[in-house]
Design an enzyme around this catalytic site. Structure first.
Site, mmCIF file in Angstrom:
data_model
loop_
_atom_site.group_PDB
_atom_site.id
_atom_site.type_symbol
_atom_site.label_atom_id
_atom_site.label_comp_id
_atom_site.label_asym_id
_atom_site.label_seq_id
_atom_site.Cartn_x
_atom_site.Cartn_y
_atom_site.Cartn_z
ATOM 1 N N MET A 1 0.855 -1.193 0.000
ATOM 2 C CA MET A 1 0.000 0.000 0.000
ATOM 3 C C MET A 1 0.889 1.240 0.000
ATOM 4 O O MET A 1 1.649 1.471 0.965
ATOM 5 C CB MET A 1 -0.924 0.000 1.230
ATOM 6 N N VAL A 2 0.749 2.020 -1.090
ATOM 7 C CA VAL A 2 1.516 3.257 -1.213
ATOM 8 C C VAL A 2 1.180 4.175 -0.041
ATOM 9 O O VAL A 2 0.018 4.276 0.367
ATOM 10 C CB VAL A 2 1.193 3.942 -2.566
ATOM 11 N N GLN B 1 7.642 -4.833 -4.283
ATOM 12 C CA GLN B 1 6.724 -4.694 -5.416
ATOM 13 C C GLN B 1 7.209 -3.597 -6.350
ATOM 14 O O GLN B 1 7.445 -2.459 -5.931
ATOM 15 C CB GLN B 1 5.301 -4.364 -4.975
ATOM 16 N N CYS C 1 -2.820 -1.906 -10.233
ATOM 17 C CA CYS C 1 -3.084 -0.593 -9.638
ATOM 18 C C CYS C 1 -3.719 0.340 -10.667
ATOM 19 O O CYS C 1 -3.185 0.512 -11.765
ATOM 20 C CB CYS C 1 -1.777 -0.002 -9.113
ATOM 21 N N HIS D 1 -6.577 -9.671 -6.775
ATOM 22 C CA HIS D 1 -7.577 -8.814 -6.146
ATOM 23 C C HIS D 1 -8.885 -9.175 -6.842
ATOM 24 O O HIS D 1 -8.998 -9.049 -8.066
ATOM 25 C CB HIS D 1 -7.184 -7.344 -6.365
ATOM 26 N N ASN E 1 -7.282 -11.624 -2.550
ATOM 27 C CA ASN E 1 -7.224 -10.311 -1.909
ATOM 28 C C ASN E 1 -8.499 -9.544 -2.223
ATOM 29 O O ASN E 1 -9.089 -9.713 -3.272
ATOM 30 C CB ASN E 1 -5.977 -9.558 -2.434
ATOM 31 N N GLY E 2 -8.891 -8.698 -1.264
ATOM 32 C CA GLY E 2 -10.027 -7.805 -1.488
ATOM 33 C C GLY E 2 -11.148 -8.040 -0.495
ATOM 34 O O GLY E 2 -11.772 -9.117 -0.509
ATOM 35 N N GLY E 3 -11.362 -7.059 0.385
ATOM 36 C CA GLY E 3 -12.547 -7.081 1.239
ATOM 37 C C GLY E 3 -12.526 -8.100 2.366
ATOM 38 O O GLY E 3 -13.566 -8.358 2.976
ATOM 39 N N GLY F 1 -5.356 -5.761 3.262
ATOM 40 C CA GLY F 1 -4.832 -4.404 3.162
ATOM 41 C C GLY F 1 -5.490 -3.482 4.157
ATOM 42 O O GLY F 1 -5.036 -3.318 5.298
HETATM 43 C C1 LIG Z 1 -3.721 3.337 0.594
HETATM 44 C C2 LIG Z 1 -3.611 2.189 -0.372
HETATM 45 C C3 LIG Z 1 -2.496 2.091 -1.194
HETATM 46 C C4 LIG Z 1 -2.375 1.015 -2.076
HETATM 47 N N1 LIG Z 1 -1.226 0.870 -2.812
HETATM 48 C C5 LIG Z 1 -1.027 -0.254 -3.548
HETATM 49 C C6 LIG Z 1 0.231 -0.536 -4.141
HETATM 50 O O1 LIG Z 1 1.213 0.195 -3.974
HETATM 51 N N2 LIG Z 1 0.349 -1.671 -4.877
HETATM 52 C C7 LIG Z 1 -0.697 -2.542 -5.041
HETATM 53 O O2 LIG Z 1 -0.549 -3.576 -5.705
HETATM 54 N N3 LIG Z 1 -1.895 -2.310 -4.476
HETATM 55 C C8 LIG Z 1 -2.065 -1.211 -3.714
HETATM 56 N N4 LIG Z 1 -3.242 -1.028 -3.054
HETATM 57 C C9 LIG Z 1 -4.287 -2.057 -3.152
HETATM 58 C C10 LIG Z 1 -4.113 -3.094 -2.034
HETATM 59 O O3 LIG Z 1 -2.873 -3.756 -2.142
HETATM 60 C C11 LIG Z 1 -5.249 -4.126 -2.090
HETATM 61 O O4 LIG Z 1 -5.179 -4.811 -3.313
HETATM 62 C C12 LIG Z 1 -6.623 -3.482 -1.953
HETATM 63 O O5 LIG Z 1 -6.652 -2.521 -0.910
HETATM 64 C C13 LIG Z 1 -7.707 -4.545 -1.688
HETATM 65 O O6 LIG Z 1 -7.433 -5.241 -0.515
HETATM 66 P P1 LIG Z 1 -8.212 -4.895 0.882
HETATM 67 O O7 LIG Z 1 -9.688 -4.957 0.583
HETATM 68 O O8 LIG Z 1 -7.770 -5.979 1.839
HETATM 69 O O9 LIG Z 1 -7.783 -3.530 1.285
HETATM 70 C C14 LIG Z 1 -3.396 0.038 -2.174
HETATM 71 C C15 LIG Z 1 -4.515 0.151 -1.341
HETATM 72 C C16 LIG Z 1 -4.622 1.196 -0.440
HETATM 73 C C17 LIG Z 1 -5.835 1.273 0.465
#
Ligand SMILES: Cc1cc2nc3c(=O)[nH]c(=O)nc-3n(C[C@H](O)[C@H](O)[C@H](O)COP(=O)(O)O)c2cc1C
Length: 337
Positions: A18-19, A69, A99, A170, A210-212, A232
């Protein structure tokens, strides 16, 4: 010949890249909560790595196992960046093909890569040739109108044909025109069945979903269908989840730390990072949710958010935030933790 490197068992549970979140400070903190989870860096552009921005790659050994990554779409540049990253000692290198941000799209990488699966494959092959650690891909189940089952299967087939043995999916598509990155994490519906279908179609490929996903029970359920689960936002909102992972997911027999124990470990880490010249709020912002759902959590949170960015703030801010919560509990006669 395709290289076949051992994938880390830590893939069973990972914290998503997560950036602006999963930097080195975050990962050092995450390690206080879970020794066994796989951690990811933020996405780092291959160009930045090649142009010598080494500070982006530096990490502490305690962060391992950790995946770097990379973002990019030029196989040569990605190969060069992967080589530099592997030299730093990352456990694996991951290609971001999911992304949806504008910045990433204009660089022609991230989710837009899904429109050219052969290019993803070329990137993966070039990276594999350059390093001796596993190269993995994080992507989505579709992009724009390309969101059929056939599309997802073909995408994964193309990736798997490179010899890549682990794909993180995702479980929603990216909609590139009209949705912000944030909306792209909520509006396209989740489709876990699609991910299970991919796992059935490619039984030898490791699939992380991944996701939710927001609870340890949900992680356990998912692990009945796929090889790994990545969380995430749930970790941002409630970092305490991570403290359950070693015992509940990896079967560790070490006792699970309490919130209070974690807080005091974080105090020590805050002292270290302050001594390194890093402002403590870089660490403390990740601890705002530590006492979520506990009595008085609001007071802890408020104290922390008001004081952690003040000039000269130190580790004591965490202790005082904690005390503001426990003092209020005592006054109300509520000793729960
Ligand atoms: C603040 C933020 C930054 C993110 N940055 C990246 C990233 O750098 N690379 C990436 O593959 N996904 C990035 N994502 C997506 C997450 O890795 C993940 O795929 C997405 O949040 C869904 O998972 P979750 O529902 O568990 O949050 C980011 C998500 C968030 C919330």
């Amino acid at each position: 010949m395709q290289k076949q490197f051992e994938l880390s068992g830590a893939m069973r549970f990972s914290v998503a890249p997560m950036v602006d979140v999963t930097d080195s400070v975050f990962r050092r903190l995450a390690r206080l909560f879970s020794k066994k989870s796989m951690l990811y860096t933020e996405m780092i552009a291959a160009d930045a790595v090649i142009h010598g921005k080494n500070y982006l790659l530096e990490f502490h050994d305690e962060e391992l196992p950790c995946v770097l990554q990379l973002g990019g779409s030029d196989p040569k540049k990605l190969a060069a960046a992967a080589k530099i990253g592997a030299g730093f000692g990352y456990t694996e290198i991951n290609l971001n093909a999911g992304c949806p941000s504008d910045k990433v799209q204009s660089g022609n990488f991230g989710a837009v890569l899904m429109k050219t699966p052969d290019l993803i494959a070329d990137c993966v092959k070039a990276m594999q040739d350059a390093v001796s650690v596993p190269v993995t891909v994080k992507t989505r189940i579709g992009v724009d109108e390309d969101d059929s089952v056939d599309f997802t299967l073909k995408l994964v087939e193309t990736i798997a044909a490179t010899g890549c043995r682990h794909v993180i999916l995702h479980a929603r598509k990216a909609w590139l025109n009209g949705l912000s990155p944030k909306e792209n994490r909520t509006i396209p519906p989740l489709d876990y069945e699609r991910v299970y279908l991919v796992k059935s179609a490619f039984p030898n490929l490791r699939i992380t979903i991944n996701g939710g996903i927001t609870t340890i029970d949900a992680v356990k359920d998912q692990l009945k269908r796929v090889d790994g689960v990545m969380l995430g936002r749930a970790i941002i909102d409630n970092p305490f989840i991570l403290s359950k992972v070693d015992s509940e997911i990896f079967g560790s027999i070490e006792p699970m730390p309490s919130r209070e124990e974690l807080l005091y470990k974080a105090v020590d880490l805050a002292a270290k990072i302050k001594a390194e010249g890093i402002p403590v709020h870089h660490l403390m912002r990740h601890l705002l949710g530590l006492f979520n759902s506990c009595p008085g959590a609001r007071l802890y949170r408020r104290y922390l958010s008001e004081h952690m960015t003040q000039l000269g703030a130190g580790p004591d801010v965490l202790i005082k935030a904690y005390k503001s919560m426990t003092d209020a509990r005592k006054q109300e006669g509520n000793y729960g933790n």
